[in-house]
Scaffold this active site. Structure first.
Site, PDB file in Angstrom:
ATOM      1  N   MET A 167      69.550 -42.738  -1.964  1.00  0.00           N
ATOM      2  CA  MET A 167      68.987 -44.081  -2.278  1.00  0.00           C
ATOM      3  C   MET A 167      70.419 -44.564  -2.861  1.00  0.00           C
ATOM      4  O   MET A 167      71.387 -46.061  -2.844  1.00  0.00           O
ATOM      5  CB  MET A 167      67.892 -43.649  -3.480  1.00  0.00           C
ATOM      6  CG  MET A 167      66.640 -44.196  -3.066  1.00  0.00           C
ATOM      7  SD  MET A 167      66.288 -45.074  -1.113  1.00  0.00           S
ATOM      8  CE  MET A 167      64.167 -45.371  -1.654  1.00  0.00           C
ATOM      9  N   ALA A 255      71.008 -38.908  -9.389  1.00  0.00           N
ATOM     10  CA  ALA A 255      69.833 -38.659 -10.092  1.00  0.00           C
ATOM     11  C   ALA A 255      69.682 -37.610 -11.805  1.00  0.00           C
ATOM     12  O   ALA A 255      69.334 -36.200 -11.562  1.00  0.00           O
ATOM     13  CB  ALA A 255      69.951 -36.944  -8.700  1.00  0.00           C
ATOM     14  N   ALA A 256      70.216 -38.474 -12.235  1.00  0.00           N
ATOM     15  CA  ALA A 256      69.941 -38.149 -13.606  1.00  0.00           C
ATOM     16  C   ALA A 256      68.713 -37.841 -14.284  1.00  0.00           C
ATOM     17  O   ALA A 256      68.973 -37.780 -15.397  1.00  0.00           O
ATOM     18  CB  ALA A 256      70.660 -39.195 -14.672  1.00  0.00           C
ATOM     19  N   HIS A 257      67.677 -38.533 -13.272  1.00  0.00           N
ATOM     20  CA  HIS A 257      66.373 -38.093 -14.390  1.00  0.00           C
ATOM     21  C   HIS A 257      66.144 -36.706 -13.705  1.00  0.00           C
ATOM     22  O   HIS A 257      64.770 -36.397 -14.788  1.00  0.00           O
ATOM     23  CB  HIS A 257      65.235 -38.716 -13.019  1.00  0.00           C
ATOM     24  CG  HIS A 257      65.387 -38.255 -11.801  1.00  0.00           C
ATOM     25  ND1 HIS A 257      66.051 -38.391 -10.708  1.00  0.00           N
ATOM     26  CD2 HIS A 257      64.620 -37.070 -11.403  1.00  0.00           C
ATOM     27  CE1 HIS A 257      65.982 -37.880  -9.139  1.00  0.00           C
ATOM     28  NE2 HIS A 257      64.978 -37.537  -9.840  1.00  0.00           N
ATOM     29  N   CYS A 400      63.082 -56.673   2.992  1.00  0.00           N
ATOM     30  CA  CYS A 400      62.808 -58.158   2.749  1.00  0.00           C
ATOM     31  C   CYS A 400      61.974 -58.291   1.341  1.00  0.00           C
ATOM     32  O   CYS A 400      61.227 -58.099   1.660  1.00  0.00           O
ATOM     33  CB  CYS A 400      62.480 -59.466   3.703  1.00  0.00           C
ATOM     34  SG  CYS A 400      62.837 -60.485   3.141  1.00  0.00           S
ATOM     35  N   GLY A 481      61.167 -38.972 -14.327  1.00  0.00           N
ATOM     36  CA  GLY A 481      62.877 -39.011 -15.022  1.00  0.00           C
ATOM     37  C   GLY A 481      62.070 -37.412 -16.320  1.00  0.00           C
ATOM     38  O   GLY A 481      61.492 -37.823 -16.804  1.00  0.00           O
TER      39      GLY A 481
HETATM   40  P1  NAD Z   1      69.933 -38.296  -4.075  1.00  0.00           P
HETATM   41  O1  NAD Z   1      69.560 -36.754  -4.776  1.00  0.00           O
HETATM   42  O2  NAD Z   1      69.634 -38.740  -3.045  1.00  0.00           O
HETATM   43  O3  NAD Z   1      71.499 -38.772  -4.608  1.00  0.00           O
HETATM   44  C1  NAD Z   1      71.923 -38.684  -5.583  1.00  0.00           C
HETATM   45  C2  NAD Z   1      73.516 -38.466  -5.797  1.00  0.00           C
HETATM   46  O4  NAD Z   1      74.069 -37.945  -7.284  1.00  0.00           O
HETATM   47  C3  NAD Z   1      73.788 -36.510  -5.087  1.00  0.00           C
HETATM   48  O5  NAD Z   1      74.626 -37.492  -4.022  1.00  0.00           O
HETATM   49  C4  NAD Z   1      74.637 -35.812  -6.096  1.00  0.00           C
HETATM   50  O6  NAD Z   1      75.788 -35.261  -5.136  1.00  0.00           O
HETATM   51  C5  NAD Z   1      75.547 -36.875  -6.923  1.00  0.00           C
HETATM   52  N1  NAD Z   1      75.649 -36.945  -8.353  1.00  0.00           N
HETATM   53  C6  NAD Z   1      75.387 -35.406  -8.958  1.00  0.00           C
HETATM   54  N2  NAD Z   1      75.657 -36.059 -10.302  1.00  0.00           N
HETATM   55  C7  NAD Z   1      76.524 -36.177  -9.810  1.00  0.00           C
HETATM   56  C8  NAD Z   1      77.722 -36.352 -11.269  1.00  0.00           C
HETATM   57  N3  NAD Z   1      77.685 -35.873 -12.334  1.00  0.00           N
HETATM   58  N4  NAD Z   1      78.985 -37.337 -10.534  1.00  0.00           N
HETATM   59  C9  NAD Z   1      78.643 -37.847  -9.622  1.00  0.00           C
HETATM   60  N5  NAD Z   1      77.594 -37.007  -8.395  1.00  0.00           N
HETATM   61  C10 NAD Z   1      76.377 -36.967  -8.884  1.00  0.00           C
HETATM   62  O7  NAD Z   1      69.215 -39.521  -4.941  1.00  0.00           O
HETATM   63  P2  NAD Z   1      69.010 -41.145  -4.633  1.00  0.00           P
HETATM   64  O8  NAD Z   1      67.839 -40.607  -3.503  1.00  0.00           O
HETATM   65  O9  NAD Z   1      70.205 -41.054  -4.524  1.00  0.00           O
HETATM   66  O10 NAD Z   1      68.385 -41.679  -6.500  1.00  0.00           O
HETATM   67  C11 NAD Z   1      69.169 -41.591  -7.422  1.00  0.00           C
HETATM   68  C12 NAD Z   1      68.669 -42.112  -8.873  1.00  0.00           C
HETATM   69  O11 NAD Z   1      68.158 -43.316  -8.424  1.00  0.00           O
HETATM   70  C13 NAD Z   1      67.159 -40.775  -8.796  1.00  0.00           C
HETATM   71  O12 NAD Z   1      67.276 -41.368 -10.096  1.00  0.00           O
HETATM   72  C14 NAD Z   1      66.619 -42.054  -9.241  1.00  0.00           C
HETATM   73  O13 NAD Z   1      64.959 -41.994  -9.360  1.00  0.00           O
HETATM   74  C15 NAD Z   1      66.923 -42.923  -8.368  1.00  0.00           C
HETATM   75  N6  NAD Z   1      66.610 -44.048  -7.853  1.00  0.00           N
HETATM   76  C16 NAD Z   1      66.093 -45.970  -8.172  1.00  0.00           C
HETATM   77  C17 NAD Z   1      66.012 -46.516  -7.778  1.00  0.00           C
HETATM   78  C18 NAD Z   1      65.939 -48.184  -8.363  1.00  0.00           C
HETATM   79  O14 NAD Z   1      64.725 -49.180  -7.997  1.00  0.00           O
HETATM   80  N7  NAD Z   1      66.612 -48.629  -8.656  1.00  0.00           N
HETATM   81  C19 NAD Z   1      65.180 -46.444  -6.439  1.00  0.00           C
HETATM   82  C20 NAD Z   1      65.613 -45.134  -6.226  1.00  0.00           C
HETATM   83  C21 NAD Z   1      66.672 -44.218  -6.520  1.00  0.00           C
END
Ligand code: NAD
Length: 543
Positions: A167, A255-257, A400, A481
């Protein structure tokens, strides 16, 4: 064996309702971050519990009748019950644990015993459409910041973020579409390569000064650029701060959750983390918590120095606060800060997927929107940008932001196009981050004006409404989270196969879904919801 979604018009199942769900399941893995482990996105957001479950689900979807319903418990099929033709084909509940036990520790224990899985929002219920899924939301946030703080324009502005995963990988393209110079820190170089290959990121480097040089050059020319910097966000944010580099906008979407499987702490090498997660999970969790605290402290310092900062939906503030950053919640959540005026009118991230696999189907729907929603700039601005710039990933799809009756108007028109043979069948769905569909007191429902932030009746009611309104798939998810306890949400999918019955299903499921969104926000006292309710004559009991 790599899973790809079937294309074309040949049915393997007994009807399009079943075939659509099968293709969406396959599409989740075709677009997934780690399909071998069934992981779609969000570190361990999975499409099925294990391969045995996956194979069984596929076999059932191929044979299930229209008057039967498959029940799935956290990615594992548990039975098929006789229902009726207006009942869902699939109902599922993913990652739910009752309140008192809803902790990360309990989740990880049950996960290790293979008794549960995390479904994310769109992984467990097969609604993932690649990084595109959140791109318009991120773009709208950047545009809202531009309007509020930068006279409407991000040209020459510097955005700093982190995460190039499933994402989070949408961030660089959203930044470029908003006209900015965006630097995204990612610890795993393969993820950056994947975003470049799929067209979401322009270039990468392992060298901070090179990355900054590209950003500065683009800023000087007021050109949009996206740069991936291979490094650890906690370290890089601190280094930038220490050297006095203050970006205009700062966020993070790692993916800090998830402190165990998601966020990578800076004291552990990427090559060693998988082993350490097994051998010493407490060390990994503690290290991740401390690294997040360091990163969030840097974000707060950026805020003090003038950057516009926001939490991008990954619960990073909650984790930082637990690790001693008392002021973590000085960082606003994006929903409250930028998107609530849309959600209170039930305008949210609606999506559709061309089951034929033909991109021309999406283009025809784009043209329909441009013509028939010409007076709605949220729609037309986005569709014009998306059709030129958003790459195709897996089955062609589009997101959209549309509101009550707008969604069903589109869906019914698409159903007519399917009936006329202009396009192939299309599946409609939406993000769980939608008006009636999510309780997450640190993301979606933070600081609601009536204080009902943690009431999770709403998404449960939303799922019940979808089930009684002819949706083809209905899902109830929890997690958000630290996995359990932070979030409850609901999702639905309905297929337009050109039939009269599909038209009835689309109208019923889609309109009742947005109706519950309006009722939820009206109940919390939001004026926008009340206006929409009056305009659309939604029957509200106003006590
Ligand atoms: P993902 O696991 O596919 O990607 C997260 C990325 O962060 C990975 O590529 C990982 O290598 C990287 N990462 C981890 N620790 C790191 C660090 N210390 N420094 C740099 N990079 C680091 O997860 P995702 O699907 O991309 O989702 C990310 C977060 O966003 C999740 O917590 C998810 O719940 C949240 N999210 C929010 C929304 C929204 O509506 N705002 C939508 C989708 C996902």
């Amino acid at each position: 064996m790599a899973i790809t979604a079937a294309r074309g018009t040949e049915l393997r199942a007994k009807g399009w309702r079943q075939e659509a769900l099968l293709r969406l399941l396959e599409n989740n893995l075709e677009n997934g971050e780690n399909p071998d482990e069934l992981v779609v996105y969000g570190s361990i957001g999975k499409a099925a519990r294990d391969w045995k479950s996956y194979d069984a689900i596929v076999a059932i979807l191929k044979t299930i009748e229209e008057d039967e319903t498959l029940i799935i418990q956290s990615g594992k099929p548990i039975g098929v019950i006789p229902t009726h033709k207006k009942a869902p084909i699939v109902i599922m509940a993913n990652g739910n644990i009752v309140g008192h036990w809803a902790t990360s520790a309990e989740f990880y224990k049950l996960y290790d015993q293979n008794l549960t899985m995390w479904g994310g929002l769109t992984a467990g219920d097969w609604q993932y459409i690649g990084s595109q899924g959140v791109i318009q939301g991120t773009y709208e946030i950047f545009k809202a910041i531009a309007r509020e703080h930068f006279s409407g324009d991000l040209a020459g502005k510097f955005i700093l973020s982190a995460g190039l995963g499933g994402m989070s990988g949408a961030q660089p393209l959203a930044g470029v579409l908003a006209g900015a110079a965006i630097l995204v820190v990612e610890v795993d170089e393969e993820k950056a390569d994947k975003r470049i290959a799929t067209g979401f990121l322009q270039k990468k480097t392992t060298d901070l000064s090179q990355a900054l040089a590209w950003i500065r050059e683009a800023q000087a020319q007021k050109a949009a650029i996206s740069v991936g910097l291979i490094g650890n966000a906690a370290d890089i944010y601190t280094q930038l701060l220490d050297s006095g580099v203050i970006p205009d906008i700062v966020t993070d979407q790692t993916a800090a959750h998830d402190l165990l499987y998601g966020y990578v702490p800076s004291n552990i090498a990427l090559s060693e983390i998988a082993q350490l997660r097994k051998e010493d999970p407490d060390f990994v969790i503690d290290s991740a918590g401390k690294a997040i605290a360091k990163e969030v402290a840097a974000i707060l310092a950026f805020q003090k120095a003038g950057s516009i900062v926001f939490d991008n939906g990954n619960n990073i503030r909650t984790q930082a606060k637990a690790y001693g950053v008392d002021k973590a919640f000085d960082i606003p959540i994006f929903t409250e800060a930028f998107l609530r005026p849309l959600f209170e009118r039930a305008i949210g991230p609606f999506r559709w997927v061309a089951l034929s696999g033909d991109q021309a189907d999406i283009q025809k729907i784009d043209q329909f929107l441009l013509k028939n929603f010409a007076d709605n700039p949220i729609v037309t601005d986005w569709i014009r940008l998306a059709e030129k710039n958003v790459p195709v990933q897996g089955l062609p799809a589009r997101i959209c932001w549309l509101g009550h009756t707008e969604r069903s108007r589109l869906a019914v028109a698409v159903n007519d196009m399917v009936a006329n043979g202009e396009i192939g069948p299309v599946a409609f769905t939406r993000d769980h981050l939608d008006a009636g569909a999510m309780t997450h007191p640190n993301i979606m429902t933070e600081n609601l004006q009536d204080g009902s932030d943690a009431i999770s009746d709403w998404p449960l009611l939303n799922a019940l409404v979808a089930t009684s309104s002819q949706a083809d798939l209905v899902a109830i998810h929890a997690g958000g989270g630290g996995y359990a306890g932070y979030m409850q949400s609901a999702g639905l999918t309905i297929t337009a196969d050109g039939t009269k019955a599909a038209r009835e299903r689309l109208l019923s499921a889609i309109d009742n879904d947005t109706r519950t969104g309006l009722l939820r926000y009206a109940d919390a006292g939001y004026a926008g919801a009340k206006e929409e309710i009056a305009k659309h004559e939604v029957r509200r009991v106003d006590l």
